[in-house]
Design an enzyme around this catalytic site. Structure first.
Site, PDB file in Angstrom:
ATOM      1  CG  ASP A 122      -2.055   0.997   1.083  1.00 19.13           C
ATOM      2  OD1 ASP A 122      -2.351   1.412  -0.059  1.00 19.13           O
ATOM      3  OD2 ASP A 122      -2.649   1.359   2.110  1.00 19.13           O
ATOM      4  CG  HIS A 129      -4.409  10.547   2.494  1.00 18.15           C
ATOM      5  ND1 HIS A 129      -5.493  10.485   3.338  1.00 18.15           N
ATOM      6  CD2 HIS A 129      -3.570   9.560   2.900  1.00 18.15           C
ATOM      7  CE1 HIS A 129      -5.320   9.504   4.205  1.00 18.15           C
ATOM      8  NE2 HIS A 129      -4.160   8.924   3.965  1.00 18.15           N
ATOM      9  CD  GLU A 194      -6.346   4.894   4.611  1.00 14.37           C
ATOM     10  OE1 GLU A 194      -5.636   4.075   3.979  1.00 14.37           O
ATOM     11  OE2 GLU A 194      -5.887   5.688   5.456  1.00 14.37           O
ATOM     12  CD  GLU A 196      -5.468   2.966  -0.233  1.00 13.87           C
ATOM     13  OE1 GLU A 196      -4.637   2.319  -0.898  1.00 13.87           O
ATOM     14  OE2 GLU A 196      -5.362   3.182   0.990  1.00 13.87           O
ATOM     15  CG  ASP A 228      -5.838   0.399   3.574  1.00 12.53           C
ATOM     16  OD1 ASP A 228      -5.902  -0.687   4.172  1.00 12.53           O
ATOM     17  OD2 ASP A 228      -4.941   1.235   3.782  1.00 12.53           O
ATOM     18  NE  ARG A 232      -8.269   6.875   9.370  1.00 14.13           N
ATOM     19  CZ  ARG A 232      -7.525   6.613   8.300  1.00 14.13           C
ATOM     20  NH1 ARG A 232      -6.263   6.233   8.440  1.00 14.13           N
ATOM     21  NH2 ARG A 232      -8.038   6.717   7.098  1.00 14.13           N
ATOM     22  CD  GLN A 235      -3.448   5.116  10.617  1.00  7.67           C
ATOM     23  OE1 GLN A 235      -4.666   5.069  10.459  1.00  7.67           O
ATOM     24  NE2 GLN A 235      -2.644   5.651   9.721  1.00  7.67           N
ATOM     25  CE  LYS A 248      -3.665   2.365   7.353  1.00  9.31           C
ATOM     26  NZ  LYS A 248      -4.477   3.263   6.526  1.00  9.31           N
ATOM     27  CB  THR A 252      -7.479  -4.710   2.226  1.00 11.10           C
ATOM     28  OG1 THR A 252      -6.585  -4.376   3.285  1.00 11.10           O
ATOM     29  CG2 THR A 252      -7.327  -3.713   1.090  1.00 11.10           C
ATOM     30  CD  GLU A 359      -7.708  12.675   4.059  1.00 11.20           C
ATOM     31  OE1 GLU A 359      -7.171  13.432   3.236  1.00 11.20           O
ATOM     32  OE2 GLU A 359      -7.917  11.457   3.826  1.00 11.20           O
TER      33      GLU A 359
HETATM   34 CA    CA Z   1      -4.094   3.053   2.785  1.00 11.81          CA
END
Ligand code: CA
Length: 411
Positions: A122, A129, A194, A196, A228, A232, A235, A248, A252, A359
């Site tokens: 990844d 971002h 996320e 992607e 993904d 948070r 993380q 993570k 996925t 975000e």
């Molecule tokens: Ca990611």
């Protein structure tokens, strides 16, 4: 270019697309590779057995053999299929026995992962971002770390937990720590998506042989949408100093249809201006970005409403796929057919184009209203997150379908 199979207007899968996936017809137990056309799925193993394809690559339950065959074969199969499925060609059109054997309504099949994914990488290639996350997790004045504008930052992810669209995702338990408290273990409270786009590789390289950037597209089979999933709070506590780990690796999700580079060729475009100029091994004078519109919706539990929370575009990525692959292999790391490399969260410049709830709500400071009156700071139990993507120009639409996943409560 039209097919004898009716393709509804606005379909993601016209004859110009022909994405590849692996499906199981309802009532069968045998998975086989196929291509999507309108609301139908065409069985590539059946076509191959009828000697209508110049290959013997589609009898298994993954696309790895096809990915290993390389670009010449990829393009040959594509042009063969386009000819075979075109309205002017009677070979399959007039063979009703073969058509009933090889063509299934898309609603009458179950899609599985398109490949045995050996390795999953990844990247972190959206400047917007990286800047947003750097501002939220660290310091707005120094949001981008010093290396970011010089190399496509990434990490080696976990392939065992990559799942196909439609698979439920369990909220992870993990270790978190509030600023003024001791660490605790329990369900993540800040579950996020996320947005992607990922590419699958083939035919593979030998250990010690880098892929030069000018050859990168020879090693990229096609694209899927990637969610993904990210916890948070886990993380934030675990990521120093080695980066993402359990935040993570619980899931996925990817879309089931791999859209090829050949299909997306009309949508190649220039990427953002890169300053400072990248080092020579990351420099190439051809466009390697793609204009692909993307959106993310949340469907709350007990609701059928799509609440669109993000509209973005793949072309916003600062580092392109060629730079990613060239950098990944520059030290000699080999790649195999079926490796998956994801872009990193795709955030655009405007607020409505941010590719994660972190975000979009600015870590919960600005919750998003749903049509049922509820609010979201992050993703709740029972929520379904759906990502869609399509490239569109001059009446041509090359779509990805969707990647969706429903969140189940933590165990
Ligand atoms: Ca990611």
């Amino acid at each position: 270019m039209r097919s004898f199979i009716d393709v509804p207007p606005g379909s993601d899968f016209p004859l110009q697309n022909l994405p590849y996936g692996v499906f199981i017809p309802n009532g069968s137990t045998r998975a086989r590779p196929g291509t999507a056309l309108g609301d139908w799925v065409v069985d590539l193993d059946a076509l191959e057995k009828a000697r209508l394809l110049p290959t013997s690559l589609f009898s298994g339950d993954s696309l790895n053999d096809f990915m290993a065959a390389g670009r010449e074969t990829w393009t040959l199969v594509r042009t063969t299929l386009q000819a075979l499925l075109s309205e002017s060609n009677g070979r399959l059109r007039d063979d009703m026995d073969l058509r009933s054997l090889a063509i299934f309504p898309r609603q009458a099949v179950t899609m599985i992962l398109p490949a045995k994914i050996g390795d999953y990488t990844d990247f972190y290639s959206s400047r917007e971002h990286a800047t947003n996350v750097g501002s939220l997790f660290r310091d707005p004045a120094n949001a981008l770390l010093p290396n970011w504008l010089h190399l496509p930052v990434g990490y080696h992810g976990r392939s065992s937990s990559v799942v196909v669209s439609g698979t439920d995702v369990r909220r992870p338990n993990g270790q978190t720590k509030a600023d003024d408290a001791d660490p605790v273990f329990g369900p993540s409270r800040l579950l996020d998506f996320e947005l992607e786009v990922g590419f699958f590789t083939g035919p593979g390289t030998k250990l010690g042989e880098p892929v030069p950037i000018e050859n990168a597209t020879e090693h990229i089979f096609g694209f899927v949408l990637v969610n993904d999933w990210s916890a948070r709070d886990i993380q934030k506590w675990e990521y120093v100093p080695l980066g993402p780990f359990l935040a993570k690796n619980f899931a996925t999700s990817i879309s089931p249809w791999i859209v090829t580079l050949d299909a997306l060729e009309p949508f190649r475009c220039a990427g953002p201006v890169q300053n400072p100029h990248p080092l020579p091994y990351l420099t190439f004078d051809k466009d390697l970005s793609f204009d692909i519109g993307l959106e993310v919706s949340i469907v709350p539990p007990h609701s059928n409403d799509d609440n669109v929370v993000c509209r973005s575009n793949f072309k916003h990525m600062y580092w392109n796929i060629g730079q990613q692959l060239a950098h990944h292999t520059s030290g000699g790391c080999n790649i195999n057919p079926g490796d998956l490399m994801a872009s990193g969260t795709i955030s655009g410049p405007e607020k409505g184009s941010f590719g994660s709830m972190l975000e979009i709500t600015w870590r919960g400071a600005h919750p998003v209203k749903m049509s049922d009156g509820t609010e979201r700071k992050f993703i709740g139990d029972g929520d379904t997150v759906i990502m869609r993507g399509a490239a569109e120009k001059d009446g041509l639409r090359i779509g990805f379908g969707e990647v969706s996943g429903k969140v189940l409560p933590a165990r």
